[in-house]
Design an enzyme around this catalytic site. Structure first.
Site, short mmCIF file in Angstrom:
data_model
loop_
_atom_site.label_atom_id
_atom_site.label_comp_id
_atom_site.label_asym_id
_atom_site.label_seq_id
_atom_site.Cartn_x
_atom_site.Cartn_y
_atom_site.Cartn_z
CG ASP A 234 -24.82 -40.36 20.95
OD1 ASP A 234 -24.49 -41.11 21.98
OD2 ASP A 234 -26.02 -39.96 20.93
CG HIS B 5 -21.87 -38.41 23.84
ND1 HIS B 5 -23.33 -38.57 23.81
CD2 HIS B 5 -21.67 -37.29 23.13
CE1 HIS B 5 -23.84 -37.50 23.20
NE2 HIS B 5 -22.73 -36.38 22.94
#
Ligand SMILES: *[C@@H]1O[C@H](CO)[C@@H](O)[C@H](O)[C@H]1NC(C)=O
Ligand SMILES: *[C@@H]1O[C@H](CO)[C@@H](O)[C@H](O)[C@H]1NC(C)=O
Ligand SMILES: *[C@@H]1O[C@H](CO)[C@@H](O)[C@H](O)[C@H]1NC(C)=O
Ligand SMILES: *[C@@H]1O[C@H](CO)[C@@H](O)[C@H](O)[C@H]1NC(C)=O
Ligand SMILES: *[C@@H]1O[C@H](CO)[C@@H](O)[C@H](O)[C@H]1NC(C)=O
Ligand SMILES: *[C@@H]1O[C@H](CO)[C@@H](O)[C@H](O)[C@H]1NC(C)=O
Ligand SMILES: *[C@@H]1O[C@H](CO)[C@@H](O)[C@H](O)[C@H]1NC(C)=O
Ligand SMILES: *[C@@H]1O[C@H](CO)[C@@H](O)[C@H](O)[C@H]1NC(C)=O
Length: 475
Positions: free
Chosen positions: A272, A295
């Site tokens: 993430d 991310h």
């Protein structure tokens, strides 16, 4: 006579000084011995017969000026087995409690041993300059079922600590793979019975100040790896965070309600956000960070469920991002309030990043979210020297239809499609730009970026923005 009196006075005061300086030495020696023979008093530990010899504690220097005394509290001396199987939580807690009472103490997790630790809170206030020296490995319980149901929020919780340092060459291993797997099963089969919705953060700091984390590795957390919640004065350097690209929600570092933060010279790859900056954060400085996979660096998502979000004074510079969903991103939910202001992203090198530059004020975790007029106001965001390759589109600035983004600067942006970018993506080359005001300055590649921003004819921006602007709730 006069000079004689004087010299005897000098003599007396010297004697006094000598005595004064001897007393603390003895006192400290005694104190060290006391802590070393701790095994008898059984501070929360009852297995008195299994203690190994304590590591030698450094004695104070016998110089005129006394340095801060330092005492080592080795978990092995507090009953830890270090075999990676036995539960060493009580030993760690006992070592912590003893060290907490002594200024400049060090809790030692020695190298070449593995310590299984159940969810635990290491709590202050402690004497200043406490150090947790992690040279060995700390392991979380591997089986989801062996986590107490009441302690799923985090694994190791540092609460109310001040002037505290975690350092060392060791590893904090969240052993999260079972959590990731169960969440996938959960997703596919909708079998929620054995799958707690909450997944633990590996290391969490709560309400703590002047905290340093350096050197260590944090790997495979069930969820977020390192979280600072309601903290101030945070310095993270030279750490490594690593979990697989497909491990769900495994943020690297997560900041919320935290101010005065420096994160530097670290490598973060996870499933993430590498660094996630949430509401209530200000004065955050990230530099020399290698991010990916993951991310990217994210501010938000902010303003979920119509909440107030305030984020300001964020500097991100000299970082690289590769194989990531985004490079530097600001995401807000519709309907939120508050503001994001004074943010700069400088010298960001991207490689194979889906969307390097992104503002998404329509963030939505479902396929469709209702449109709302209110939004977190975004202003004063500077992008300077963002270079490298993208795999989907170079830029995506989707600002609220009601409250435009203002004072957005795009300077020296040089982004090219990567070799692996699907040909179908090439039509996105222009990027997506919506309701964003500011200035751009060459070089700009692709040159279409030049048309991304509307020029700030102030009057019109203000008129549009006024009616729903809730940015002032942050001041
Ligand atoms: C621990 O306690 C036992 C007896 O209570 C004593 O004989 C032993 O020396 C102690 N060990 C250490 C390391 O202090
Ligand atoms: C103590 O004195 C010695 C010799 O003068 C010196 O080398 C050392 O650096 C001093 N230590 C501290 C902590 O001042
Ligand atoms: C804690 O650390 C901060 C910053 O390094 C320093 O200003 C402060 O004096 C320290 N406090 C104590 C009690 O040592
Ligand atoms: C960074 O941490 C590693 C151990 O994790 C250590 O060996 C190295 O010396 C550290 N580097 C710096 C510059 O502190
Ligand atoms: C943070 O730690 C690094 C490395 O130990 C140090 O160089 C830097 O000055 C520290 N920053 C702050 C704000 O204390
Ligand atoms: C913007 O943020 C930087 C870095 O934190 C800070 O130095 C500067 O004073 C801020 N500017 C304003 C206008 O608040
Ligand atoms: C980032 O890089 C620039 C250019 O090399 C340099 O001037 C600046 O000091 C760096 N920032 C930090 C915090 O190291
Ligand atoms: C929300 O607004 C956008 C842009 O005006 C529009 O494309 C979209 O269909 C709207 N969505 C809903 C759910 O009304």
């Amino acid at each position: 006579m006069k000079s004689n009196k004087n010299s005897s006075r000098v003599l007396v005061s010297m004697l006094f000084l000598v005595i004064i300086s001897i007393i603390p030495v003895e006192a400290r020696k005694h104190h060290i011995r006391k802590t070393k023979s701790h095994n008898k008093s059984g501070n929360g530990d009852t297995r008195g017969s299994t203690f190994t010899a304590p590591a030698p504690a450094p004695l104070p220097d016998h110089n005129g000026s006394y340095p801060t005394p330092s005492t080592i509290f080795d978990v092995l001396s507090f009953g830890a087995k270090g075999d990676g199987v036995s539960d060493d939580s009580k030993a760690l807690l006992a070592a912590w409690k003893a060290a907490c009472k002594s200024a400049g103490a060090t809790v030692e997790i020695p190298s070449e041993s593995k310590f299984l630790i159940k969810p635990i809170t290491l709590q202050g206030p402690c004497m200043p300059h406490l150090v947790l020296q992690i040279d060995g490995t700390i392991l979380a319980p591997a089986k989801v079922g062996s986590w107490p149901k009441s302690s799923l929020f985090q694994w190791i919780n540092f609460k109310w600590v001040q002037n505290f340092t975690i350092q060392g060459t060791g590893t904090v291993d969240g052993q999260g793979s079972n959590w990731w797997r169960t969440s996938q099963i959960h997703y596919i089969q909708k079998k929620s019975k054995h799958v707690p919705k909450t997944k633990p953060t590996a290391l969490r700091f709560y309400s703590s100040y002047d905290v340093t984390v350096r050197g260590i590795k944090i790997v495979d957390s069930p969820q977020c790896h390192l979280k600072f919640d309601s903290c101030g004065g945070v310095n993270v350097s030279n750490i490594t965070i690593s979990s697989p690209e497909d491990s769900p929600n495994t943020d690297g570092i997560h900041l919320q309600n935290t101010h005065d933060v420096e994160i530097q010279h670290s490598s973060i790859g996870c499933g993430d956000d590498c660094v996630s900056i949430q509401t209530g954060c200000s004065n955050v400085h990230l530099h020399h960070i290698n991010c990916g996979p993951g991310h990217g660096i994210s501010l938000g998502g902010l303003g979920k469920d119509e909440t107030v979000a305030c984020v300001s004074n964020i500097v991100v510079e000299n970082i690289s991002v590769q194989n990531a969903l985004s490079g530097v991103r600001i995401k807000t939910w519709q309907g939120g309030m508050g503001s994001v202001k004074n943010v700069s992203f400088t010298n960001v090198q991207v490689s194979e990043v889906k969307v390097p530059i992104m503002i998404d004020q329509f963030y939505c975790d479902k396929s469709l979210c209702q449109n709302k007029t209110r939004a977190v106001k975004i202003s004063g965001v500077k992008y300077n020297q963002i270079t490298g390759t993208y795999s989907e589109r170079p830029i995506h600035l989707a600002c609220s239809s009601e409250i435009p983004c203002t004072d957005i600067d795009l300077i020296d942006i040089q982004l090219k499609p990567s070799a692996v970018a699907a040909p179908s993506y090439r039509r996105f080359q222009k990027g997506l730009c919506w309701n964003s005001y500011g200035r751009s300055r060459a070089p700009l590649v692709p040159s279409s970026i030049d048309y991304c921003l509307k020029s700030s004819s102030r009057g019109s921006v203000k008129r549009v923005a006024r009616s729903h602007d809730t940015g002032n709730v942050c001041n």
